[in-house]
Design an enzyme around this catalytic site. Structure first.
Site, short mmCIF file in Angstrom:
data_model
loop_
_atom_site.label_atom_id
_atom_site.label_comp_id
_atom_site.label_asym_id
_atom_site.label_seq_id
_atom_site.Cartn_x
_atom_site.Cartn_y
_atom_site.Cartn_z
N ILE A 89 0.86 -1.17 0.00
CA ILE A 89 0.00 0.00 0.00
C ILE A 89 0.90 1.23 0.00
O ILE A 89 1.87 1.29 0.77
CB ILE A 89 -0.92 0.02 1.23
CG1 ILE A 89 -1.84 -1.21 1.25
CG2 ILE A 89 -1.76 1.30 1.28
CD1 ILE A 89 -2.68 -1.35 2.50
N CYS A 90 0.61 2.18 -0.87
CA CYS A 90 1.33 3.45 -0.89
C CYS A 90 2.83 3.24 -1.07
O CYS A 90 3.26 2.52 -1.97
CB CYS A 90 0.99 4.21 0.39
SG CYS A 90 1.46 5.95 0.40
N TYR A 91 3.64 3.87 -0.19
CA TYR A 91 5.09 3.80 -0.31
C TYR A 91 5.64 2.40 -0.03
O TYR A 91 6.84 2.16 -0.21
CB TYR A 91 5.76 4.78 0.65
CG TYR A 91 5.34 6.22 0.51
CD1 TYR A 91 5.02 6.78 -0.73
CD2 TYR A 91 5.26 7.04 1.63
CE1 TYR A 91 4.64 8.10 -0.84
CE2 TYR A 91 4.88 8.38 1.53
CZ TYR A 91 4.57 8.90 0.29
OH TYR A 91 4.20 10.22 0.19
N GLY A 92 4.80 1.48 0.42
CA GLY A 92 5.25 0.12 0.63
C GLY A 92 5.80 -0.52 -0.63
O GLY A 92 6.55 -1.50 -0.57
N THR B 243 2.31 3.39 -6.92
CA THR B 243 2.50 3.88 -5.55
C THR B 243 1.80 5.23 -5.47
O THR B 243 1.13 5.65 -6.42
CB THR B 243 3.99 3.98 -5.21
OG1 THR B 243 4.14 4.30 -3.81
CG2 THR B 243 4.69 5.06 -6.03
#
Length: 318
Positions: A106-109, A126
């Site tokens: 999720i996101c910056y993951g 991202t």
């Protein structure tokens, strides 16, 4: 999935600087009280308290050994974007991927997955504000900054924050079917679908797209899927010229009106296959796909399964 051997184990890998909302999303979607055969837990690089972005902290009972038991691993975003993660976390992710675990970010993951080499040669996304950095840092990845999520089979990525909810519901939809994802979405008081990327099982079409200008027209169309729907008719309902309507509809939903209607009809057929024993020809009529052969054609083209195979997989499985 462990439908016969036990619950599907979802492990959320909480890294230093984790974004609280990103951690909470999979915890809510995959909560065992949903009744759809999931168990969810969190781990860190080591057991203990993991500091998060914004001054919170997450208490995790296990370290990276938890990943060895996971069917699905979710890596929430962490700040700052692109910060190098511990080498042992990189190795644990690689090991989990090599044994066949599904891994999502999720996101910056997405940067953690990229650092582990799990996105090499694949499409990924991202948060929009870090997409350029991801592309520059990892040129072997095809970064798609304008989508909510990307499904590459065993590796999935999503855009920032609320897009993680779309991704997690999409995974439920893949695992348990449309009805299960709808029930969880209702419990979370969220739309069951916002347009994401192409997927093995396409997400459920909703009347809500990226914008709200045409929401009423999409809602109107959803109640008339068994009737003839044309761009001219939709534009007239929206009180726009067909050209303006086509442009705005594509901007708001990420697809053309006819593509959106087709997916909505296929999704309606999916729900009927899951929840009724109606014959395929009757389902095709009610979904607006005309004939059983037409329904089979679009199922094979969009979902890579036949209606009969889909029904056998999802009808009454939970």
């Amino acid at each position: 999935m462990r439908t016969s051997q036990g619950p599907h184990q979802v492990v959320v890998l909480v890294l230093d600087g984790a974004l609280p909302m990103d951690v909470g999303i999979p915890a809510e979607v995959f909560h065992p009280e949903s009744g759809f055969g999931y168990e969810v837990s969190a781990c860190g690089v080591t057991a203990g308290t993991v500091p998060s972005h914004g001054g919170f902290g997450f208490a995790v009972a296990r370290g990276l050994d938890a990943l060895s038991d996971a069917d699905t691993i979710v890596v929430p975003g962490y700040a700052p974007a692109g910060r190098q993660i511990p080498a042992q976390a990189v190795e644990a992710l690689r090991s989990a991927a090599s044994r066949g675990a599904r891994i999502a970010s999720i996101c910056y993951g997405a940067f953690a997955l990229a650092e582990a080499g799990l996105l090499d040669g694949l499409r990924a996304t991202t948060h929009w504000d870090a997409a350029e950095k991801l592309a520059e840092s990892y040129p072997q990845i095809t970064v798609e900054p304008n989508v909510l999520f990307v499904d590459e089979g065993s590796v999935l990525t999503s855009a920032g924050a609320a897009a993680g909810l779309d991704l997690c519901l999409h995974m439920v939809r893949r695992d348990r079917g449309v009805s299960a994802a709808h029930e969880i979405a209702r419990g979370l008081v969220t739309a069951p679908y916002r347009a994401g990327g192409q997927a093995q099982y396409l997400p459920k079409t909703s009347s809500i797209g990226h914008g709200e200008t045409l929401a009423a027209t999409r809602e109107w169309a959803m109640t008339r899927l068994d009737q003839s729907l044309t761009v001219a008719g939709l534009a007239a309902h929206a009180r726009m010229s067909p050209r303006t309507f086509l442009r705005r509809f594509t901007d708001e939903t990420g697809s053309t009106p006819l593509q959106w209607i087709l997916r909505a009809r296929v999704d309606t057929a999916r729900e009927l296959l899951e929840s009724t024993r109606l014959p395929v020809d009757r389902i095709a009529e009610e979904a607006g796909l005309g004939t059983g052969s037409n329904l089979r054609l679009h199922f094979r083209r969009l979902l890579d399964v036949s209606p009969t195979e889909y029904r056998a997989t999802f009808a009454g499985r939970i």
